[in-house]
Design a protein around this motif. Structure first.
Motif, PDB file in Angstrom:
ATOM      1  N   GLY A 209      21.070  37.135   1.542  1.00 56.96           N
ATOM      2  CA  GLY A 209      20.989  36.438   2.646  1.00 56.96           C
ATOM      3  C   GLY A 209      21.945  35.060   2.672  1.00 56.96           C
ATOM      4  O   GLY A 209      22.305  34.572   3.623  1.00 56.96           O
ATOM      5  N   ALA A 210      22.202  34.649   1.301  1.00 59.36           N
ATOM      6  CA  ALA A 210      22.792  33.410   1.118  1.00 59.36           C
ATOM      7  C   ALA A 210      24.393  33.436   0.705  1.00 59.36           C
ATOM      8  O   ALA A 210      24.965  32.560   0.893  1.00 59.36           O
ATOM      9  N   LEU A 211      24.684  34.545   0.148  1.00 60.49           N
ATOM     10  CA  LEU A 211      26.036  34.836  -0.599  1.00 60.49           C
ATOM     11  C   LEU A 211      26.926  35.398   0.120  1.00 60.49           C
ATOM     12  O   LEU A 211      26.920  36.616   0.636  1.00 60.49           O
ATOM     13  N   GLY A 212      28.181  34.858   0.457  1.00 62.86           N
ATOM     14  CA  GLY A 212      29.423  35.377   1.008  1.00 62.86           C
ATOM     15  C   GLY A 212      29.191  35.903   2.350  1.00 62.86           C
ATOM     16  O   GLY A 212      28.337  35.529   3.142  1.00 62.86           O
ATOM     17  N   GLU A 213      30.094  36.732   2.686  1.00 62.62           N
ATOM     18  CA  GLU A 213      30.377  37.245   4.033  1.00 62.62           C
ATOM     19  C   GLU A 213      30.248  38.932   3.964  1.00 62.62           C
ATOM     20  O   GLU A 213      30.614  39.311   3.013  1.00 62.62           O
ATOM     21  N   ALA A 214      29.353  39.347   5.140  1.00 58.57           N
ATOM     22  CA  ALA A 214      29.321  40.739   4.700  1.00 58.57           C
ATOM     23  C   ALA A 214      30.758  41.637   5.254  1.00 58.57           C
ATOM     24  O   ALA A 214      31.704  41.106   5.923  1.00 58.57           O
TER      25      ALA A 214
END
Length: 283
Positions: A209-214
């Motif tokens: 939920g917190a890291l990077g972009e999908a």
């Protein structure tokens, strides 16, 4: 009427008696406290869900925490990554400002600045120490004399999380582990990003939920990309191969992503939930 969400126990800085002052107006009947800064004194310490409870995560030597309560030999602490839990009070000291981190897989602290002197402590990668003095081949620290080549100044973080993940190749799997003595899938990711001074939660669901972009499902993957399943995460080391701490091998291993997808689908009936890219990484 919308029901309020249940707080995440891992991140909620309150127990049955005290709460951090930031929860004023959200909790009642608890003593509000600011917390007292403290530092971990042992190489590796379990962060427990309750006194004598199960391990949630681990804290390394030099980790900074805020003590919200010290009671019956256990301290309820708020960690720098937002986690809360219990550690033995005798593993804490007044706040110490570290200057260096262990930058090798592990190291020893020696009784003197001589490699033939007795070793007094073994430290894992990522442990933080305060350098007091410099000798020809060693730094003097409160823990002992540590080889200079094994320490890295905190103002010189690493730049490639994937390289740090690969440093952990072969480390045994340990649920809730965060060190080169043993770690789990999310512990590997957290250790790799923290070494690069990048914020990272401790568990896979929070990391997703917190890291990077999908990324789109058909995106070309690159070194450093994260692959998530329900309750599991790995990091790509190239376009086709992942490194991850996994219970299948009970260690940190490399595995072709296609093989991992098929194995996890077959064994656990679980599919990839997201592919994510953390921007700004040196790959």
């Amino acid at each position: 009427m919308t029901q309020a969400a249940t707080p995440d126990r891992r991140l909620w800085p309150a127990n049955a008696r005290v709460a951090h002052r930031t929860l004023a107006g959200q909790v009642y009947g608890l003593t509000l406290v600011d917390g007292t800064p403290a530092t971990l004194t042992h190489p590796v310490t379990d962060l427990m869900t309750a006194p004598d409870g199960r391990r949630d995560r681990q804290l390394l030597l030099g980790a900074d925490v805020s003590v919200l309560e010290d009671r019956a030999g256990w301290s309820f602490v708020h960690c720098h990554d937002g986690y809360v839990g219990y550690v033995p009070s005798d593993r804490l000291t007044a706040e110490v400002v570290p200057t260096h981190r262990v930058g090798t897989f592990a190291t020893h602290a020696y009784a003197a600045d001589d490699l033939k002197s007795p070793d007094v402590l073994q430290l894992p990668f990522g442990a933080r120490v305060r350098v007091l003095d410099e000798r020809r081949h060693f730094y003097e620290t409160p823990q002992g004399f540590i080889p200079k080549k094994h320490l890295r100044p905190l103002d010189r973080p690493f730049s490639s999380p994937a390289t740090i993940a690969q440093l952990h190749f072969g480390v045994p799997y340990l649920w809730g582990g965060n060190s080169t003595r043993g770690l789990d899938c999310s512990g590997l990711i957290a250790a790799s990003l923290h070494a690069c001074d990048m914020p990272c939660p401790g568990d896979a669901d929070l990391q997703e939920g917190a890291l990077g972009e999908a990324l789109p499902e058909d995106a070309d993957l690159q070194r450093g990309d994260l692959i998530f399943w329900r309750g599991h995460v790995g990091m790509m080391v190239d376009a086709a191969t992942m490194i991850h701490a996994n219970g299948n091998a009970m260690a940190v291993t490399y595995e072709p992503l296609a093989n991992a997808i098929l194995r996890i689908r077959t064994a656990e009936h679980s599919e990839v939930t997201s592919r994510r890219r953390v921007e700004g990484l040196s790959i």
